[in-house]
Design a protein around this motif. Sequence first.
Motif, PDB file in Angstrom:
ATOM      1  N   TYR A 146      47.365  30.271  30.474  1.00 27.91           N
ATOM      2  CA  TYR A 146      47.211  28.825  30.326  1.00 27.91           C
ATOM      3  C   TYR A 146      48.266  28.027  31.070  1.00 27.91           C
ATOM      4  O   TYR A 146      48.045  26.864  31.389  1.00 27.91           O
ATOM      5  N   ALA A 147      49.390  28.629  31.417  1.00 25.31           N
ATOM      6  CA  ALA A 147      50.376  27.938  32.265  1.00 25.31           C
ATOM      7  C   ALA A 147      49.798  27.720  33.666  1.00 25.31           C
ATOM      8  O   ALA A 147      50.011  26.667  34.278  1.00 25.31           O
ATOM      9  N   GLN A 151      48.783  24.104  35.597  1.00 25.30           N
ATOM     10  CA  GLN A 151      49.175  23.748  36.964  1.00 25.30           C
ATOM     11  C   GLN A 151      47.965  23.357  37.810  1.00 25.30           C
ATOM     12  O   GLN A 151      48.043  22.430  38.618  1.00 25.30           O
ATOM     13  N   LEU A 152      46.849  24.041  37.632  1.00 23.34           N
ATOM     14  CA  LEU A 152      45.628  23.692  38.354  1.00 23.34           C
ATOM     15  C   LEU A 152      45.176  22.279  37.994  1.00 23.34           C
ATOM     16  O   LEU A 152      44.888  21.460  38.870  1.00 23.34           O
ATOM     17  N   VAL A 153      45.134  21.979  36.704  1.00 20.97           N
ATOM     18  CA  VAL A 153      44.713  20.655  36.250  1.00 20.97           C
ATOM     19  C   VAL A 153      45.702  19.594  36.734  1.00 20.97           C
ATOM     20  O   VAL A 153      45.295  18.522  37.196  1.00 20.97           O
ATOM     21  N   LYS A 154      46.971  19.890  36.687  1.00 20.59           N
ATOM     22  CA  LYS A 154      48.001  18.953  37.174  1.00 20.59           C
ATOM     23  C   LYS A 154      47.771  18.609  38.648  1.00 20.59           C
ATOM     24  O   LYS A 154      47.827  17.445  39.038  1.00 20.59           O
ATOM     25  N   ASP A 175      47.877  41.962  26.157  1.00 21.94           N
ATOM     26  CA  ASP A 175      48.065  42.038  27.605  1.00 21.94           C
ATOM     27  C   ASP A 175      47.632  40.712  28.243  1.00 21.94           C
ATOM     28  O   ASP A 175      46.454  40.339  28.168  1.00 21.94           O
ATOM     29  N   LEU A 176      48.561  40.035  28.889  1.00 28.48           N
ATOM     30  CA  LEU A 176      48.294  38.738  29.508  1.00 28.48           C
ATOM     31  C   LEU A 176      47.213  38.827  30.576  1.00 28.48           C
ATOM     32  O   LEU A 176      46.453  37.877  30.785  1.00 28.48           O
ATOM     33  N   THR A 177      47.087  39.965  31.257  1.00 28.05           N
ATOM     34  CA  THR A 177      46.083  40.086  32.319  1.00 28.05           C
ATOM     35  C   THR A 177      44.658  40.147  31.765  1.00 28.05           C
ATOM     36  O   THR A 177      43.703  40.078  32.535  1.00 28.05           O
ATOM     37  N   LYS A 178      44.502  40.246  30.457  1.00 31.88           N
ATOM     38  CA  LYS A 178      43.179  40.320  29.833  1.00 31.88           C
ATOM     39  C   LYS A 178      42.725  38.971  29.278  1.00 31.88           C
ATOM     40  O   LYS A 178      41.743  38.886  28.555  1.00 31.88           O
ATOM     41  N   THR A 179      43.440  37.936  29.636  1.00 27.48           N
ATOM     42  CA  THR A 179      43.106  36.586  29.197  1.00 27.48           C
ATOM     43  C   THR A 179      43.324  35.630  30.366  1.00 27.48           C
ATOM     44  O   THR A 179      43.542  36.058  31.493  1.00 27.48           O
ATOM     45  N   VAL A 180      43.284  34.351  30.091  1.00 32.28           N
ATOM     46  CA  VAL A 180      43.577  33.329  31.086  1.00 32.28           C
ATOM     47  C   VAL A 180      44.991  32.826  30.819  1.00 32.28           C
ATOM     48  O   VAL A 180      45.323  32.469  29.685  1.00 32.28           O
TER      49      VAL A 180
END
Length: 122
Positions: free
Chosen positions: A53-54, A58-61, A46-51
């Motif tokens: 990374y996309a 975008q945040l780092v960009k 489940d993607l909502t149980k992790t970070v």
Amino acid sequence: MDKLHLNRMQFYGYHGVFPEENKLGQRFYVDLVLSLDLSEAGRTDDLTKTVNYAEVYQLVKQIVEGRAYRLIEALAENIASDVLHQYTSVNDVTVRVVKPHPPFDIHYDGVVVELTRKRAMA
């Protein structure tokens, strides 16, 4: 603690002390290591149980390609601070910023700043 690595992200920024760095800019590389519990994400797929990374990319960009910093130490510090602020499941983050072509008359493979910041305990 589990780790999520984002390696060799590439961005173009205008960071540096010298005026030509702020005018011409150059490529920067950023590596992140996020420490967090990934067991539930691994069990549930489940993607909502992790970070996501996309989203981290975008945040780092936005940080690297936004405001110009004089020092890559300040750039790395702001990346670490924003990641910890934005992603509360991350316990600590290691940020590595590589400036591959510093404006020196010395031949070496860039300048690197690496720092680790931990979430403050409540």
